[in-house]
Design an enzyme around this catalytic site. Structure first.
Site, PDB file in Angstrom:
ATOM      1  N   ASP A  75       0.866  -1.178   0.000  1.00  0.00           N
ATOM      2  CA  ASP A  75       0.000   0.000   0.000  1.00  0.00           C
ATOM      3  C   ASP A  75       0.903   1.228   0.000  1.00  0.00           C
ATOM      4  O   ASP A  75       1.408   1.649   1.050  1.00  0.00           O
ATOM      5  CB  ASP A  75      -0.914  -0.009   1.224  1.00  0.00           C
ATOM      6  N   LYS A  77       0.218   4.229  -0.349  1.00  0.00           N
ATOM      7  CA  LYS A  77      -0.359   5.412   0.280  1.00  0.00           C
ATOM      8  C   LYS A  77      -0.095   5.424   1.785  1.00  0.00           C
ATOM      9  O   LYS A  77      -0.369   6.429   2.452  1.00  0.00           O
ATOM     10  CB  LYS A  77      -1.861   5.472   0.017  1.00  0.00           C
ATOM     11  N   GLY A  98       4.226   3.768 -13.901  1.00  0.00           N
ATOM     12  CA  GLY A  98       3.370   4.285 -14.950  1.00  0.00           C
ATOM     13  C   GLY A  98       2.271   5.180 -14.435  1.00  0.00           C
ATOM     14  O   GLY A  98       1.198   5.255 -15.047  1.00  0.00           O
ATOM     15  N   GLY A 140      -4.803   9.758 -21.684  1.00  0.00           N
ATOM     16  CA  GLY A 140      -4.873   9.312 -23.074  1.00  0.00           C
ATOM     17  C   GLY A 140      -4.824   7.808 -23.171  1.00  0.00           C
ATOM     18  O   GLY A 140      -4.498   7.105 -22.205  1.00  0.00           O
ATOM     19  N   HIS A 141      -5.155   7.314 -24.355  1.00  0.00           N
ATOM     20  CA  HIS A 141      -5.052   5.892 -24.678  1.00  0.00           C
ATOM     21  C   HIS A 141      -4.455   5.756 -26.064  1.00  0.00           C
ATOM     22  O   HIS A 141      -4.199   6.747 -26.754  1.00  0.00           O
ATOM     23  CB  HIS A 141      -6.417   5.212 -24.587  1.00  0.00           C
ATOM     24  N   ASP A 142      -4.254   4.525 -26.493  1.00  0.00           N
ATOM     25  CA  ASP A 142      -3.571   4.242 -27.746  1.00  0.00           C
ATOM     26  C   ASP A 142      -4.150   5.046 -28.905  1.00  0.00           C
ATOM     27  O   ASP A 142      -3.410   5.615 -29.708  1.00  0.00           O
ATOM     28  CB  ASP A 142      -3.658   2.737 -28.043  1.00  0.00           C
ATOM     29  N   ASP A 171       1.017   1.688 -27.764  1.00  0.00           N
ATOM     30  CA  ASP A 171       1.373   0.961 -26.539  1.00  0.00           C
ATOM     31  C   ASP A 171       2.552   0.027 -26.790  1.00  0.00           C
ATOM     32  O   ASP A 171       3.476  -0.074 -25.969  1.00  0.00           O
ATOM     33  CB  ASP A 171       0.179   0.155 -26.036  1.00  0.00           C
TER      34      ASP A 171
END
Length: 353
Positions: A75, A77, A98, A140-142, A171
């Site tokens: 964890d 956090k 990431g 964002g995405h691919d 990706d």
């Protein structure tokens, strides 16, 4: 002998804090080369464990990009989890994360903290638009990265409508860029004793690799219109053709020798001079006429019949395979290990150190 222990990266220790596809795919490449990769998950686990097909509690996609890795649950956090990760980082060669830019620093695990704990450590940060710049905080995405790179615009037919590739190109290219940059930084750390922070943006990868279209822009002020370029459907020697059974053939006779061999095999030697290398402009009226001729020819037989006839001719012809066919193809059986199933679960997650 254990396959990972025998690999060229044996002894390399990598902590993987990434989720979904690009980061795990990058570290999987390193694990396949023998690196000891420890996947560090927060208590809820990687959402990709439940994304995609699979008959068990873990998806086949997750299994495919995490086989051979070790697992730990922390964890981050909580102070205890952060302290545990720092302890692991002191004995690691690299850490891959990431998160959105700034997230690691907010958790007390930024580059300065990690570098102080282990000066040789390489930190590889994978994000959509990089650690700095005007889009650093954007999601964002691919599809977004391909759109921004200019590649999606060209992945279209002559009607101009972009078509999404089945392979998440940004990706995949981003994962390869991360693995390459990380290995380069590790070589530097081995030489100097000092690690570095590697910034990998998924949006950078397809743009950086799109060198052919960029060269067209530099030379002519713009790239070829979709469906009209040499490699985008404008040349009859390079394209996909429908067969009588609704299946398709991929024709890649870019070189004149391959094109002439194809024309001979099709019993159309009159078409041999109709090639881009002989002055026929891709996307022009003559190219479209010859493409129409080939379309009619290929519609006369089934895909398998054409493949049987043309593959021995050495003219760059392949059937367009479905994925299940590709996984069973003799070429991949000889060159790549394609398991029938990877449905066995990953190694159990040990308690946090």
């Amino acid at each position: 002998m254990d396959a990972h222990a025998a690999g060229p990266l044996a002894g390399l220790r990598i902590l993987d804090l990434t989720r979904f596809l690009p980061g795990p795919l990058a570290t999987q490449q390193l694990a396949d080369l023998g690196a000891e990769v420890t996947k560090v998950e927060e208590p809820a686990g990687d959402p990709a464990r439940r994304m995609g097909p699979g008959r068990g509690p873990v998806s086949e996609v997750f299994l495919a990009i995490h086989h051979g890795k070790r697992f730990a649950t922390l964890d981050l956090k909580a102070a205890q989890g952060r302290d545990a990760l720092l302890a692991m980082a002191r004995n690691a060669d690299a850490l891959v994360e990431g998160f959105r830019p700034g997230t690691m620093a907010k958790r007390g695990l930024g580059w300065e903290t990690l570098h102080a704990a282990n000066p040789r450590l390489v930190l590889c940060s994978i994000s959509g638009y990089g650690q700095s710049g005007p889009w650093a905080r954007r999601a964002g995405h691919d599809i977004n990265y391909l759109a921004l790179s200019g590649a999606l615009h060209q992945n279209a037919g002559r009607d101009g409508m972009p078509v999404l590739p089945g392979l998440p190109v940004a990706d995949a290219l981003g994962a390869q860029a991360a693995a390459t940059a990380l290995l380069a930084a590790l070589i530097e750390a081995g030489r100097t004793g000092r690690g570095r922070h590697v910034d990998v943006a998924l949006a950078d990868a397809p743009f950086a690799q799109h060198v052919l279209a960029q060269a067209e822009v530099r030379a002519d002020g713009r790239a070829e219109a979709p469906g009209h370029g040499l490699l985008t459907g404008g040349a009859p020697c390079y394209g996909v053709y429908r067969c009588a059974d609704g299946r398709h053939l991929a024709v890649g006779a870019l070189e004149f020798k391959f094109w002439t061999a194809l024309c001979e095999a099709l019993r159309r030697p009159d078409l041999a001079a109709c090639h881009w290398s002989q002055g026929m402009a891709p996307g022009g009226a003559d190219s479209l006429r010859v493409r129409g001729e080939l379309e009619r020819i290929f519609l006369s037989r089934d895909m398998d019949a054409w493949a049987a006839l043309l593959e021995p001719c050495d003219c760059c012809i392949t059937p367009v395979l479905r994925m299940e066919e590709a996984m069973a193809h003799p070429y991949h059986a000889a060159r790549v290990r394609v398991p029938a199933s990877v449905s066995s679960p990953p190694r159990p997650m040990p308690p946090a150190p």
